[in-house]
Design an enzyme around this catalytic site. Sequence first.
Site, PDB file in Angstrom:
ATOM      1  CG  ASP A  11      -1.890   1.184   1.254  1.00  0.00           C
ATOM      2  OD1 ASP A  11      -2.309   1.640   0.170  1.00  0.00           O
ATOM      3  OD2 ASP A  11      -2.211   1.672   2.350  1.00  0.00           O
ATOM      4  CB  SER A  12       0.163   4.768  -0.700  1.00  0.00           C
ATOM      5  OG  SER A  12      -1.063   4.846   0.024  1.00  0.00           O
ATOM      6  CE1 TYR A  43       2.404   5.261  -4.005  1.00  0.00           C
ATOM      7  CE2 TYR A  43       0.993   3.378  -4.390  1.00  0.00           C
ATOM      8  CZ  TYR A  43       2.242   3.896  -4.192  1.00  0.00           C
ATOM      9  OH  TYR A  43       3.335   3.064  -4.194  1.00  0.00           O
ATOM     10  N   GLY A  44      -3.027   9.198  -4.161  1.00  0.00           N
ATOM     11  CA  GLY A  44      -4.119   9.932  -4.800  1.00  0.00           C
ATOM     12  C   GLY A  44      -3.638  11.161  -5.563  1.00  0.00           C
ATOM     13  CB  CYS A  75      -3.288   0.662  -2.592  1.00  0.00           C
ATOM     14  SG  CYS A  75      -3.365   2.380  -3.104  1.00  0.00           S
ATOM     15  CG  ASN A  76      -9.729   0.729  -3.251  1.00  0.00           C
ATOM     16  OD1 ASN A  76     -10.681   0.123  -3.716  1.00  0.00           O
ATOM     17  ND2 ASN A  76      -9.363   0.602  -1.979  1.00  0.00           N
ATOM     18  CB  THR A  77      -5.085   5.154  -5.177  1.00  0.00           C
ATOM     19  OG1 THR A  77      -6.016   5.568  -4.178  1.00  0.00           O
ATOM     20  CG2 THR A  77      -4.702   6.338  -6.039  1.00  0.00           C
ATOM     21  CB  CYS A 188      -9.524   4.756   0.284  1.00  0.00           C
ATOM     22  SG  CYS A 188      -7.909   5.173   0.983  1.00  0.00           S
ATOM     23  CB  THR A 189      -6.875  -0.142   2.033  1.00  0.00           C
ATOM     24  OG1 THR A 189      -5.756   0.646   1.592  1.00  0.00           O
ATOM     25  CG2 THR A 189      -7.280  -1.119   0.955  1.00  0.00           C
ATOM     26  CG  HIS A 190      -5.191   5.022   4.227  1.00  0.00           C
ATOM     27  ND1 HIS A 190      -4.600   4.465   3.111  1.00  0.00           N
ATOM     28  CD2 HIS A 190      -4.184   5.512   4.993  1.00  0.00           C
ATOM     29  CE1 HIS A 190      -3.289   4.638   3.194  1.00  0.00           C
ATOM     30  NE2 HIS A 190      -3.009   5.262   4.324  1.00  0.00           N
TER      31      HIS A 190
HETATM   32  N1  DGL Z   1      -4.832   3.247   0.653  1.00  0.00           N
HETATM   33  C1  DGL Z   1      -4.957   3.858  -0.624  1.00  0.00           C
HETATM   34  C2  DGL Z   1      -6.214   3.341  -1.350  1.00  0.00           C
HETATM   35  O1  DGL Z   1      -6.765   2.297  -1.020  1.00  0.00           O
HETATM   36  C3  DGL Z   1      -4.962   5.339  -0.810  1.00  0.00           C
HETATM   37  C4  DGL Z   1      -4.288   6.370  -0.076  1.00  0.00           C
HETATM   38  C5  DGL Z   1      -3.419   7.263  -0.950  1.00  0.00           C
HETATM   39  O2  DGL Z   1      -3.903   8.231  -1.572  1.00  0.00           O
HETATM   40  O3  DGL Z   1      -2.229   6.949  -0.989  1.00  0.00           O
HETATM   41  O4  DGL Z   1      -6.665   3.945  -2.286  1.00  0.00           O
END
Ligand code: DGL
Length: 263
Positions: A11-12, A43-44, A75-77, A188-190
Amino acid sequence: MAERKTILIFDSGLGGLTVYRELVAARPDANFLYVADDAAFPYGRLAEPALIARVAGLMDELIAAHRPDLVVIACNTASTIVLAELRRKFAVPFVGTVPAIKPACAGSVTKRVSVLGTEATVQREYTRALIRDYAQDCEVTLVGSTKLAGYAEAELDGAPVGDAEIGAEIAPCFRADGKRTDTIVLACTHYPLLLHRLRQVAPWPVNFIDPAPAIARRVVDLLGPVTLLGSTGTTTALFTSGQPRHAVLGRFGIHTDEPSLTR
Ligand code: DGL
Protein backbone atom coordinates in the site's frame (compact mmCIF):
# COMPACT_ATOMS: atom_id res chain seq x y z
CA MET A 1 6.10 -31.45 4.06
CA ALA A 2 3.85 -28.44 3.36
CA GLU A 3 5.76 -25.34 2.41
CA ARG A 4 5.28 -21.99 4.18
CA LYS A 5 3.72 -19.39 1.86
CA THR A 6 4.92 -15.79 1.62
CA ILE A 7 2.33 -13.07 1.01
CA LEU A 8 3.43 -9.55 0.09
CA ILE A 9 0.95 -6.79 0.99
CA PHE A 10 1.51 -3.43 -0.66
CA ASP A 11 0.00 0.00 0.00
CA SER A 12 1.02 3.65 -0.10
CA GLY A 13 0.92 3.76 3.69
CA LEU A 14 -0.86 2.22 6.65
CA GLY A 15 -4.21 1.51 4.97
CA GLY A 16 -3.13 -1.93 3.85
CA LEU A 17 -3.00 -2.92 7.53
CA THR A 18 -6.82 -3.18 7.35
CA VAL A 19 -6.29 -5.91 4.75
CA TYR A 20 -3.35 -7.44 6.63
CA ARG A 21 -5.43 -8.04 9.76
CA GLU A 22 -7.95 -10.11 7.77
CA LEU A 23 -5.24 -11.99 5.88
CA VAL A 24 -3.27 -12.93 8.96
CA ALA A 25 -6.48 -14.23 10.55
CA ALA A 26 -7.21 -16.31 7.42
CA ARG A 27 -3.66 -17.62 6.90
CA PRO A 28 -1.81 -17.34 10.23
CA ASP A 29 0.69 -19.93 8.99
CA ALA A 30 1.94 -17.68 6.15
CA ASN A 31 4.90 -15.31 6.27
CA PHE A 32 3.88 -11.73 5.50
CA LEU A 33 5.87 -8.85 4.10
CA TYR A 34 4.03 -5.54 4.54
CA VAL A 35 5.35 -2.79 2.26
CA ALA A 36 4.29 0.82 2.72
CA ASP A 37 5.45 3.14 -0.06
CA ASP A 38 5.10 6.03 2.34
CA ALA A 39 7.85 8.02 0.61
CA ALA A 40 5.24 8.63 -2.14
CA PHE A 41 2.13 8.95 0.10
CA PRO A 42 -0.54 9.88 -0.84
CA TYR A 43 -0.91 7.99 -4.12
CA GLY A 44 -4.12 9.93 -4.80
CA ARG A 45 -1.95 12.87 -5.88
CA LEU A 46 0.26 11.00 -8.38
CA ALA A 47 -0.35 11.18 -12.12
CA GLU A 48 -1.29 7.80 -13.62
CA PRO A 49 1.95 7.21 -15.61
CA ALA A 50 4.08 8.11 -12.57
CA LEU A 51 2.09 5.77 -10.33
CA ILE A 52 2.33 2.86 -12.78
CA ALA A 53 6.10 3.34 -13.16
CA ARG A 54 6.66 3.66 -9.43
CA VAL A 55 4.66 0.57 -8.39
CA ALA A 56 6.04 -1.57 -11.24
CA GLY A 57 9.62 -0.53 -10.34
CA LEU A 58 9.15 -1.33 -6.66
CA MET A 59 7.54 -4.68 -7.49
CA ASP A 60 10.54 -5.56 -9.62
CA GLU A 61 12.83 -5.17 -6.62
CA LEU A 62 10.47 -6.68 -4.06
CA ILE A 63 9.58 -9.78 -6.07
CA ALA A 64 13.24 -10.46 -6.90
CA ALA A 65 14.32 -10.02 -3.29
CA HIS A 66 11.47 -11.80 -1.48
CA ARG A 67 9.98 -14.27 -3.97
CA PRO A 68 6.39 -14.01 -2.68
CA ASP A 69 3.82 -16.68 -3.56
CA LEU A 70 1.16 -14.00 -3.96
CA VAL A 71 0.99 -10.19 -3.90
CA VAL A 72 -1.96 -8.20 -2.57
CA ILE A 73 -2.15 -4.64 -3.84
CA ALA A 74 -4.00 -3.33 -0.78
CA CYS A 75 -4.66 0.03 -2.34
CA ASN A 76 -7.58 1.03 -4.57
CA THR A 77 -5.74 4.03 -6.00
CA ALA A 78 -2.98 1.74 -7.29
CA SER A 79 -5.10 -1.33 -8.13
CA THR A 80 -7.50 0.57 -10.39
CA ILE A 81 -4.62 1.62 -12.66
CA VAL A 82 -1.58 -0.68 -12.23
CA LEU A 83 -2.99 -4.22 -11.93
CA ALA A 84 -3.03 -4.91 -15.66
CA GLU A 85 0.61 -3.86 -16.02
CA LEU A 86 1.71 -5.91 -13.00
CA ARG A 87 -0.06 -9.04 -14.29
CA ARG A 88 1.55 -8.53 -17.69
CA LYS A 89 5.03 -8.12 -16.21
CA PHE A 90 5.20 -10.69 -13.42
CA ALA A 91 4.24 -14.36 -13.13
CA VAL A 92 3.26 -14.19 -9.44
CA PRO A 93 -0.51 -13.92 -8.82
CA PHE A 94 -1.81 -10.48 -7.83
CA VAL A 95 -4.96 -9.80 -5.85
CA GLY A 96 -6.16 -6.21 -6.16
CA THR A 97 -8.42 -4.03 -4.09
CA VAL A 98 -11.10 -2.36 -6.19
CA PRO A 99 -14.33 -0.61 -5.15
CA ALA A 100 -16.89 -3.17 -3.90
CA ILE A 101 -19.67 -1.77 -6.09
CA LYS A 102 -21.26 -5.10 -6.99
CA PRO A 103 -22.00 -6.35 -3.43
CA ALA A 104 -22.93 -2.82 -2.31
CA CYS A 105 -25.55 -2.41 -5.01
CA ALA A 106 -26.83 -5.96 -4.55
CA GLY A 107 -27.34 -5.33 -0.82
CA SER A 108 -28.77 -1.80 -0.93
CA VAL A 109 -32.46 -1.57 -0.05
CA THR A 110 -32.98 2.11 -0.93
CA LYS A 111 -30.86 1.68 -4.10
CA ARG A 112 -28.81 4.73 -3.14
CA VAL A 113 -25.12 3.83 -2.84
CA SER A 114 -22.07 6.07 -2.46
CA VAL A 115 -18.48 5.22 -3.31
CA LEU A 116 -16.00 7.04 -1.08
CA GLY A 117 -12.40 6.90 -2.33
CA THR A 118 -9.45 9.05 -3.22
CA GLU A 119 -10.12 11.60 -5.93
CA ALA A 120 -8.04 9.48 -8.28
CA THR A 121 -9.98 6.26 -7.59
CA VAL A 122 -13.40 7.79 -8.19
CA GLN A 123 -12.22 9.33 -11.46
CA ARG A 124 -10.74 6.12 -12.85
CA GLU A 125 -12.35 4.45 -15.86
CA TYR A 126 -12.03 1.16 -13.93
CA THR A 127 -14.42 2.46 -11.25
CA ARG A 128 -16.85 3.88 -13.80
CA ALA A 129 -16.89 0.53 -15.65
CA LEU A 130 -17.76 -1.27 -12.38
CA ILE A 131 -20.72 1.07 -12.01
CA ARG A 132 -21.85 0.50 -15.60
CA ASP A 133 -21.56 -3.27 -15.17
CA TYR A 134 -22.88 -3.79 -11.65
CA ALA A 135 -24.93 -0.83 -10.39
CA GLN A 136 -28.12 -2.23 -11.98
CA ASP A 137 -31.03 -0.22 -10.59
CA CYS A 138 -28.91 1.68 -8.03
CA GLU A 139 -28.05 5.35 -8.15
CA VAL A 140 -24.35 5.56 -7.37
CA THR A 141 -22.75 8.76 -6.06
CA LEU A 142 -18.97 9.06 -6.45
CA VAL A 143 -17.25 11.01 -3.67
CA GLY A 144 -13.53 11.75 -3.90
CA SER A 145 -11.64 12.85 -0.80
CA THR A 146 -8.17 14.37 -0.80
CA LYS A 147 -7.92 14.34 2.98
CA LEU A 148 -9.41 11.21 4.56
CA ALA A 149 -6.40 8.91 3.98
CA GLY A 150 -4.20 11.44 5.77
CA TYR A 151 -6.79 11.72 8.57
CA ALA A 152 -6.67 7.93 8.96
CA GLU A 153 -2.89 8.01 9.29
CA ALA A 154 -3.14 10.83 11.85
CA GLU A 155 -5.70 8.79 13.82
CA LEU A 156 -3.31 5.84 13.98
CA ASP A 157 -0.48 8.13 15.06
CA GLY A 158 -2.61 9.30 18.00
CA ALA A 159 -3.34 12.76 16.54
CA PRO A 160 -7.02 12.44 15.49
CA VAL A 161 -8.70 15.26 13.59
CA GLY A 162 -12.05 16.62 14.78
CA ASP A 163 -15.54 15.38 13.89
CA ALA A 164 -16.21 18.49 11.78
CA GLU A 165 -13.27 17.73 9.47
CA ILE A 166 -14.31 14.12 8.97
CA GLY A 167 -17.97 15.11 8.61
CA ALA A 168 -17.12 17.57 5.83
CA GLU A 169 -15.33 14.85 3.84
CA ILE A 170 -18.18 12.34 4.02
CA ALA A 171 -21.17 14.74 3.80
CA PRO A 172 -21.55 14.41 -0.02
CA CYS A 173 -22.06 10.63 0.44
CA PHE A 174 -25.38 11.18 2.19
CA ARG A 175 -28.11 11.83 -0.35
CA ALA A 176 -31.78 12.14 0.49
CA ASP A 177 -33.87 12.62 -2.66
CA GLY A 178 -36.97 10.91 -1.35
CA LYS A 179 -34.82 7.87 -0.60
CA ARG A 180 -31.75 7.96 1.61
CA THR A 181 -28.32 6.52 0.89
CA ASP A 182 -28.07 3.28 2.86
CA THR A 183 -24.68 1.91 1.72
CA ILE A 184 -21.21 3.48 1.44
CA VAL A 185 -18.38 1.62 -0.26
CA LEU A 186 -15.07 2.33 1.48
CA ALA A 187 -12.99 2.45 -1.69
CA CYS A 188 -9.71 3.26 0.02
CA THR A 189 -8.04 0.80 2.37
CA HIS A 190 -7.24 3.63 4.79
CA TYR A 191 -10.88 4.40 5.53
CA PRO A 192 -11.78 1.33 7.63
CA LEU A 193 -9.16 2.66 10.08
CA LEU A 194 -11.66 5.49 10.71
CA LEU A 195 -14.77 3.32 10.80
CA HIS A 196 -15.73 4.17 14.40
CA ARG A 197 -15.36 7.89 13.59
CA LEU A 198 -17.35 7.57 10.34
CA ARG A 199 -20.20 5.89 12.23
CA GLN A 200 -20.17 8.64 14.85
CA VAL A 201 -20.36 11.53 12.40
CA ALA A 202 -22.74 9.93 9.86
CA PRO A 203 -26.03 11.89 9.76
CA TRP A 204 -27.91 8.57 9.70
CA PRO A 205 -26.84 4.93 9.99
CA VAL A 206 -25.57 3.32 6.81
CA ASN A 207 -23.81 0.10 5.88
CA PHE A 208 -20.09 0.87 5.36
CA ILE A 209 -18.54 -1.79 3.11
CA ASP A 210 -14.96 -2.76 3.97
CA PRO A 211 -13.57 -5.01 1.22
CA ALA A 212 -10.89 -6.66 3.40
CA PRO A 213 -12.83 -9.86 4.29
CA ALA A 214 -13.58 -10.46 0.59
CA ILE A 215 -9.90 -9.96 -0.26
CA ALA A 216 -8.90 -12.51 2.39
CA ARG A 217 -11.40 -15.00 0.92
CA ARG A 218 -9.93 -14.47 -2.55
CA VAL A 219 -6.40 -15.09 -1.24
CA VAL A 220 -7.53 -18.31 0.45
CA ASP A 221 -9.19 -19.36 -2.83
CA LEU A 222 -5.87 -18.90 -4.63
CA LEU A 223 -3.42 -20.21 -2.01
CA GLY A 224 -5.70 -22.70 -0.30
CA PRO A 225 -6.53 -22.93 3.41
CA VAL A 226 -4.02 -23.17 6.29
CA THR A 227 -1.52 -25.95 5.62
CA LEU A 228 0.81 -25.68 8.63
CA LEU A 229 -1.70 -26.21 11.43
CA GLY A 230 -0.70 -24.63 14.73
CA SER A 231 2.39 -22.97 13.21
CA THR A 232 2.51 -19.18 12.99
CA GLY A 233 4.50 -17.37 10.31
CA THR A 234 6.41 -14.11 10.65
CA THR A 235 5.57 -10.56 9.51
CA THR A 236 8.15 -8.07 8.33
CA ALA A 237 7.41 -4.45 7.41
CA LEU A 238 9.27 -2.22 4.98
CA PHE A 239 8.69 1.53 4.69
CA THR A 240 10.14 3.28 1.64
CA SER A 241 10.67 6.43 3.74
CA GLY A 242 13.13 4.46 5.85
CA GLN A 243 11.03 5.33 8.91
CA PRO A 244 8.89 2.37 9.96
CA ARG A 245 6.01 3.35 12.25
CA HIS A 246 6.87 0.87 15.01
CA ALA A 247 4.16 2.03 17.45
CA VAL A 248 1.40 1.58 14.87
CA LEU A 249 2.79 -1.74 13.62
CA GLY A 250 2.92 -3.02 17.21
CA ARG A 251 -0.82 -2.40 17.54
CA PHE A 252 -1.34 -4.73 14.58
CA GLY A 253 0.91 -7.34 16.20
CA ILE A 254 3.87 -6.59 13.90
CA HIS A 255 7.25 -6.33 15.63
CA THR A 256 10.03 -5.98 13.14
CA ASP A 257 13.60 -4.76 13.18
CA GLU A 258 14.08 -5.37 9.50
CA PRO A 259 15.98 -2.53 7.82
CA SER A 260 13.69 -0.52 5.59
CA LEU A 261 13.84 -0.41 1.85
CA THR A 262 14.67 3.15 0.85
CA ARG A 263 13.84 4.58 -2.48
N1 DGL B 1 -4.83 3.25 0.65
C1 DGL B 1 -4.96 3.86 -0.62
C2 DGL B 1 -6.21 3.34 -1.35
O1 DGL B 1 -6.77 2.30 -1.02
C3 DGL B 1 -4.96 5.34 -0.81
C4 DGL B 1 -4.29 6.37 -0.08
C5 DGL B 1 -3.42 7.26 -0.95
O2 DGL B 1 -3.90 8.23 -1.57
O3 DGL B 1 -2.23 6.95 -0.99
O4 DGL B 1 -6.66 3.95 -2.29
